[in-house]
Design a protein around this motif. Structure first.
Motif, PDB file in Angstrom:
ATOM      1  N   ASP A   1       0.592  -1.407  -0.033  1.00  0.00           N
ATOM      2  CA  ASP A   1       0.094  -0.127  -0.010  1.00  0.00           C
ATOM      3  C   ASP A   1       0.827   1.251   0.164  1.00  0.00           C
ATOM      4  O   ASP A   1       0.570   2.273  -0.810  1.00  0.00           O
ATOM      5  N   GLU A   2       1.917   1.327   0.652  1.00  0.00           N
ATOM      6  CA  GLU A   2       2.921   2.494   0.802  1.00  0.00           C
ATOM      7  C   GLU A   2       3.471   2.661  -0.224  1.00  0.00           C
ATOM      8  O   GLU A   2       3.651   3.743  -0.954  1.00  0.00           O
ATOM      9  N   ILE A   3       3.960   1.392  -0.989  1.00  0.00           N
ATOM     10  CA  ILE A   3       4.741   1.717  -2.477  1.00  0.00           C
ATOM     11  C   ILE A   3       3.791   2.199  -3.505  1.00  0.00           C
ATOM     12  O   ILE A   3       4.210   3.033  -4.068  1.00  0.00           O
TER      13      ILE A   3
ATOM     14  N   LEU B   1       3.013   6.015  -2.774  1.00  0.00           N
ATOM     15  CA  LEU B   1       4.501   6.979  -3.047  1.00  0.00           C
ATOM     16  C   LEU B   1       4.524   6.678  -4.672  1.00  0.00           C
ATOM     17  O   LEU B   1       5.221   7.740  -5.193  1.00  0.00           O
ATOM     18  N   THR B   2       4.239   5.539  -5.298  1.00  0.00           N
ATOM     19  CA  THR B   2       4.432   5.649  -6.812  1.00  0.00           C
ATOM     20  C   THR B   2       3.362   6.805  -7.509  1.00  0.00           C
ATOM     21  O   THR B   2       3.771   7.353  -8.427  1.00  0.00           O
TER      22      THR B   2
ATOM     23  N   LEU C   1       6.731   0.018 -11.667  1.00  0.00           N
ATOM     24  CA  LEU C   1       6.484  -0.025 -10.227  1.00  0.00           C
ATOM     25  C   LEU C   1       4.887  -0.438  -9.838  1.00  0.00           C
ATOM     26  O   LEU C   1       4.828  -1.242  -9.206  1.00  0.00           O
ATOM     27  N   HIS C   2       4.092   0.320 -10.640  1.00  0.00           N
ATOM     28  CA  HIS C   2       2.743  -0.208 -10.622  1.00  0.00           C
ATOM     29  C   HIS C   2       2.338  -1.760 -11.104  1.00  0.00           C
ATOM     30  O   HIS C   2       1.925  -2.257 -10.183  1.00  0.00           O
ATOM     31  N   ALA C   3       3.190  -2.028 -12.017  1.00  0.00           N
ATOM     32  CA  ALA C   3       2.948  -3.286 -12.282  1.00  0.00           C
ATOM     33  C   ALA C   3       3.416  -4.468 -11.225  1.00  0.00           C
ATOM     34  O   ALA C   3       2.945  -5.562 -10.842  1.00  0.00           O
TER      35      ALA C   3
ATOM     36  N   LYS D   1      12.955  13.243  -3.226  1.00  0.00           N
ATOM     37  CA  LYS D   1      12.458  12.816  -1.845  1.00  0.00           C
ATOM     38  C   LYS D   1      11.631  11.490  -1.879  1.00  0.00           C
ATOM     39  O   LYS D   1      11.791  10.406  -1.066  1.00  0.00           O
ATOM     40  N   ILE D   2      10.809  11.717  -2.869  1.00  0.00           N
ATOM     41  CA  ILE D   2       9.884  10.566  -2.926  1.00  0.00           C
ATOM     42  C   ILE D   2      10.529   9.295  -3.201  1.00  0.00           C
ATOM     43  O   ILE D   2      10.455   8.059  -2.877  1.00  0.00           O
TER      44      ILE D   2
END
Length: 292
Positions: A163-165, A168-169, A226-228, A272-273
């Motif tokens: 969820d956090e990744i 952030l994405t 990243l989403h994939a 930063k992200i």
């Protein structure tokens, strides 16, 4: 994945203690400490563990105590008869020669080689092996239950990290959109400086080079991957074990995309992200080492 279980059992003439434990490991490493005088036991136990587990450093210890192996002694009747017969002949010969001998004591007789010997240990161990294998099943079941309980807790942790990744994405995509105007302005200013300070420079060629720089700074592909990866990781977690090695590889892919995102950022907010992403991915990578 860590786990622990223990147990005790007994049949007539034997008693035993089990201890089964595991710690994290990239592969499956089985270490068995079991009595070697029980024929076929280690092979059977190793097969059962190999069928039930796929990852971890697993140690199984079994201590078996038996009357035959606890120091109990028995008298060798044949040897005792030979020793007594020899003592009788010696005493008769001594008396015939007028020699007086002290009476033989039981301790002296028992001290003669072969009179006392350990109880036989050559008994058939097949019944004992069968009893041990049957008794091992609840120990293994308790061990697997503990690992499943830890797995359920890990599922919640990993889903929270996913969820956090994902969050952030999404934030990185917004930051990338926000910096687009700044990047375009920076490239136009750079093009103007190059043209003003370069005599005979081909404007089209310079524009092409700056366009290539713009493409190299685009992070759309990294965000898409990243989403994939998030979707793939969620599917793996929902499927259940064994997925540890696959997840371990996937975290490396997560980290690769986060590194590329940081290198292309050209924006304090996006950098930063990207660093926050790397932190969460590293935390996830540590947890994945616990997954079978």
């Amino acid at each position: 994945m860590t786990g622990f279980a223990s147990g005790r059992g007994a049949i007539e003439g034997y008693a035993w203690d089990w201890e089964l434990r595991s710690v994290n490991g990239k592969g499956l490493d089985l270490r068995l400490r079991v009595p070697d005088w029980i024929d076929g036991l280690e092979t059977a136990l190793r097969a059962r563990l190999g069928k039930a587990l796929s990852r971890g450093n697993v140690t199984l210890s079994l201590r078996v105590q038996s009357e035959a192996r606890s120091g109990r002694l028995q008298v060798n009747e044949t040897q005792l008869g030979d020793v007594l017969e020899a003592i009788g002949r010696i005493e008769s010969e001594a008396m015939a020669r007028g020699i007086s001998l002290a009476p033989s004591r039981p301790g002296d007789i028992l001290a003669q080689r072969g009179v006392l010997e350990a109880a036989s240990t050559e008994a058939n161990t097949a019944p004992l092996q069968a009893a041990l294998l049957e008794d091992f099943e609840p120990v293994l079941a308790a061990f697997l239950d503990m690992r499943r309980g830890e797995g359920a807790a890990l599922t919640e942790i990993l889903n929270g990290q996913m969820d956090e990744i994902a969050r952030l994405t999404g934030a990185a995509a917004e930051a990338a959109d926000a910096r687009r105007a700044d990047v375009s302005e920076t490239l136009r200013a750079a093009l103007a400086r190059v043209l003003d300070n370069s005599e005979g420079a081909d404007p089209d060629r310079v524009a092409q080079e700056l366009a290539l720089l713009a493409v190299k700074s685009d992070v759309t592909e990294e965000l898409d991957r990243l989403h994939a990866h998030v979707t793939t990781a969620r599917d793996m977690i929902a499927t259940g074990s064994p997925i540890g090695r696959k997840l371990d590889f996937l975290t490396q892919e997560f980290n690769r995309e986060a590194n590329t995102l940081c290198s292309k950022a050209q924006s304090g907010a996006l950098t930063k992200i990207g660093l926050e992403l790397k932190t969460v991915i590293d935390q996830m990578r540590e947890q994945v080492q616990n997954v079978e």
